[in-house]
Design an enzyme around this catalytic site. Structure first.
Site, PDB file in Angstrom:
ATOM      1  N   GLY A  37      40.114  55.167  38.062  1.00  0.00           N
ATOM      2  CA  GLY A  37      41.127  55.639  38.792  1.00  0.00           C
ATOM      3  C   GLY A  37      42.632  55.280  38.285  1.00  0.00           C
ATOM      4  O   GLY A  37      42.412  54.763  36.871  1.00  0.00           O
ATOM      5  N   SER A  38      43.733  55.534  38.935  1.00  0.00           N
ATOM      6  CA  SER A  38      44.962  55.125  38.234  1.00  0.00           C
ATOM      7  C   SER A  38      45.287  53.839  37.676  1.00  0.00           C
ATOM      8  O   SER A  38      45.791  53.529  36.515  1.00  0.00           O
ATOM      9  CB  SER A  38      46.216  55.900  38.825  1.00  0.00           C
ATOM     10  OG  SER A  38      46.306  55.258  40.109  1.00  0.00           O
ATOM     11  N   GLY A  90      39.852  49.272  40.527  1.00  0.00           N
ATOM     12  CA  GLY A  90      40.760  49.431  41.691  1.00  0.00           C
ATOM     13  C   GLY A  90      39.991  49.524  43.066  1.00  0.00           C
ATOM     14  O   GLY A  90      38.791  49.414  43.280  1.00  0.00           O
ATOM     15  N   ASP A  92      40.459  51.723  46.964  1.00  0.00           N
ATOM     16  CA  ASP A  92      41.206  52.623  48.004  1.00  0.00           C
ATOM     17  C   ASP A  92      41.788  51.501  49.366  1.00  0.00           C
ATOM     18  O   ASP A  92      42.928  51.698  49.923  1.00  0.00           O
ATOM     19  CB  ASP A  92      40.379  53.619  48.467  1.00  0.00           C
ATOM     20  CG  ASP A  92      40.052  54.613  47.543  1.00  0.00           C
ATOM     21  OD1 ASP A  92      41.328  55.101  46.745  1.00  0.00           O
ATOM     22  OD2 ASP A  92      38.978  54.772  47.073  1.00  0.00           O
ATOM     23  N   GLY A 103      35.876  54.948  45.842  1.00  0.00           N
ATOM     24  CA  GLY A 103      35.423  56.331  45.727  1.00  0.00           C
ATOM     25  C   GLY A 103      36.253  57.309  45.952  1.00  0.00           C
ATOM     26  O   GLY A 103      36.040  58.434  46.083  1.00  0.00           O
ATOM     27  N   GLY A 104      37.676  57.079  46.062  1.00  0.00           N
ATOM     28  CA  GLY A 104      38.501  58.110  46.115  1.00  0.00           C
ATOM     29  C   GLY A 104      38.467  59.140  45.079  1.00  0.00           C
ATOM     30  O   GLY A 104      39.040  60.360  45.151  1.00  0.00           O
ATOM     31  N   GLY A 105      38.168  58.278  43.996  1.00  0.00           N
ATOM     32  CA  GLY A 105      38.187  59.281  42.667  1.00  0.00           C
ATOM     33  C   GLY A 105      36.905  59.653  42.418  1.00  0.00           C
ATOM     34  O   GLY A 105      36.530  60.533  41.520  1.00  0.00           O
ATOM     35  N   GLU A 111      30.508  52.971  39.884  1.00  0.00           N
ATOM     36  CA  GLU A 111      31.276  51.831  40.289  1.00  0.00           C
ATOM     37  C   GLU A 111      30.433  50.794  40.759  1.00  0.00           C
ATOM     38  O   GLU A 111      30.390  49.568  40.511  1.00  0.00           O
ATOM     39  CB  GLU A 111      32.542  52.145  41.211  1.00  0.00           C
ATOM     40  CG  GLU A 111      33.500  53.111  40.226  1.00  0.00           C
ATOM     41  CD  GLU A 111      34.734  53.383  41.173  1.00  0.00           C
ATOM     42  OE1 GLU A 111      34.440  53.233  42.432  1.00  0.00           O
ATOM     43  OE2 GLU A 111      35.712  53.897  40.609  1.00  0.00           O
TER      44      GLU A 111
HETATM   45  C1  5RP Z   1      37.556  55.603  42.042  1.00  0.00           C
HETATM   46  C2  5RP Z   1      37.834  54.530  42.702  1.00  0.00           C
HETATM   47  C3  5RP Z   1      39.233  53.954  42.494  1.00  0.00           C
HETATM   48  O1  5RP Z   1      39.306  52.620  42.111  1.00  0.00           O
HETATM   49  C4  5RP Z   1      39.954  54.086  43.898  1.00  0.00           C
HETATM   50  O2  5RP Z   1      40.170  55.375  44.108  1.00  0.00           O
HETATM   51  C5  5RP Z   1      41.547  53.452  43.643  1.00  0.00           C
HETATM   52  O3  5RP Z   1      42.172  54.247  42.735  1.00  0.00           O
HETATM   53  P1  5RP Z   1      43.565  54.349  42.151  1.00  0.00           P
HETATM   54  O4  5RP Z   1      43.888  53.045  41.386  1.00  0.00           O
HETATM   55  O5  5RP Z   1      43.769  55.508  41.533  1.00  0.00           O
HETATM   56  O6  5RP Z   1      44.591  53.882  43.591  1.00  0.00           O
HETATM   57  O7  5RP Z   1      37.196  53.995  43.802  1.00  0.00           O
HETATM   58  O8  5RP Z   1      36.193  56.238  42.518  1.00  0.00           O
END
Ligand code: 5RP
Length: 229
Positions: A37-38, A90, A92, A103-105, A111
């Site tokens: 993620g970012s 990170g 969400d 899991g947003g990404g 993970e």
């Molecule tokens: C990816 C995740 C990320 O940790 C989550 O989506 C947070 O992302 P971001 O740092 O871009 O806000 O779980 O699967």
């Protein structure tokens, strides 16, 4: 400092601040678990500055592995690694009890695997991620493609509205259902209930194994929260 006098700090700066603060949790000479993620990307960029002080990394997604490799940081297959003292990633959403939606990404399965292996999970997040109850962010569920419709019916039975993440395939070749409107009063119980549905690979609830430490980026600086023992 009174809110009106505080300099405006944007979300990217907060993410960068927690990414930098996470370096204090990096164990010298060890294999470091790295999330996706970012915010995790910013951590990877920070890690590049101390790459000579670690043995290498394990990554929770191909994208993170590629970014690490791009910085010349060794990435190991998890099967070749005995010990991961710390995993940095990170979220969400995260509660004060350090249960998370992730899991947003779309990297939730890897993970969860790296988090399971790691002795300590350090979550890095900007202040917008801290919530009093999980569930406003649609809950990602990774599903074996042939079970998609069945799992969707079961998730609807739990009170949610599953939506197929269009045009997305996980690193494991599966699909994601994002579940909207699910009430999650007991994250660990919900995690267990969804895990039991045949065809579910992973639910993006990280409650039974939540974070141990949260580094939260706020306008007043990085706040450290620890899981109650
Ligand atoms: C990816 C995740 C990320 O940790 C989550 O989506 C947070 O992302 P971001 O740092 O871009 O806000 O779980 O699967």
């Amino acid at each position: 400092m009174p809110a009106a006098e505080r300099p405006h700090v944007n979300q990217d700066e907060l993410k960068r601040a927690v990414a930098r603060a996470a370096l204090d949790f990096v164990v010298p000479g060890a294999i470091i678990g790295v999330g996706s993620g970012s915010t995790a990307n910013l951590f990877i960029d920070e890690l590049a500055g101390i790459r000579d002080r670690i043995a290498g990394t394990v990554a929770s997604s191909q994208k993170s592995a590629d970014r690490l490799a791009g910085h010349g940081i060794p990435v190991f297959d998890l099967n070749a690694v005995d010990d991961v003292p710390v995993y940095i990633d990170g979220a969400d959403e995260i509660t004060a009890g350090l249960a998370m939606i992730k899991g947003g990404g779309g990297a939730l399965t890897r993970e969860k695997i790296v988090a399971a292996v790691a002795r300590q999970f350090v979550c890095i997040a900007d202040g917008s991620k801290l919530v009093s109850a999980l569930g406003r962010f649609p809950l990602p569920v990774e599903v074996i493609p042939m079970a998609r419709a069945y799992v969707a019916r079961e998730l609807a039975g739990l009170g949610g509205r599953p939506v197929l993440r269009a045009g997305f395939t996980t690193d494991n070749g599966n699909v994601i259902l994002d579940v909207h409107g699910l009430a999650i009063p007991d994250p660990a119980a919900m995690e267990e209930a969804i895990d039991r549905i045949a065809g579910v690979v992973t639910v993006g609830l990280f409650a039974r194994r939540g974070a141990d430490v949260l580094l939260l980026g706020t306008a007043d600086g990085v706040r450290t929260m620890r899981r109650a023992q």
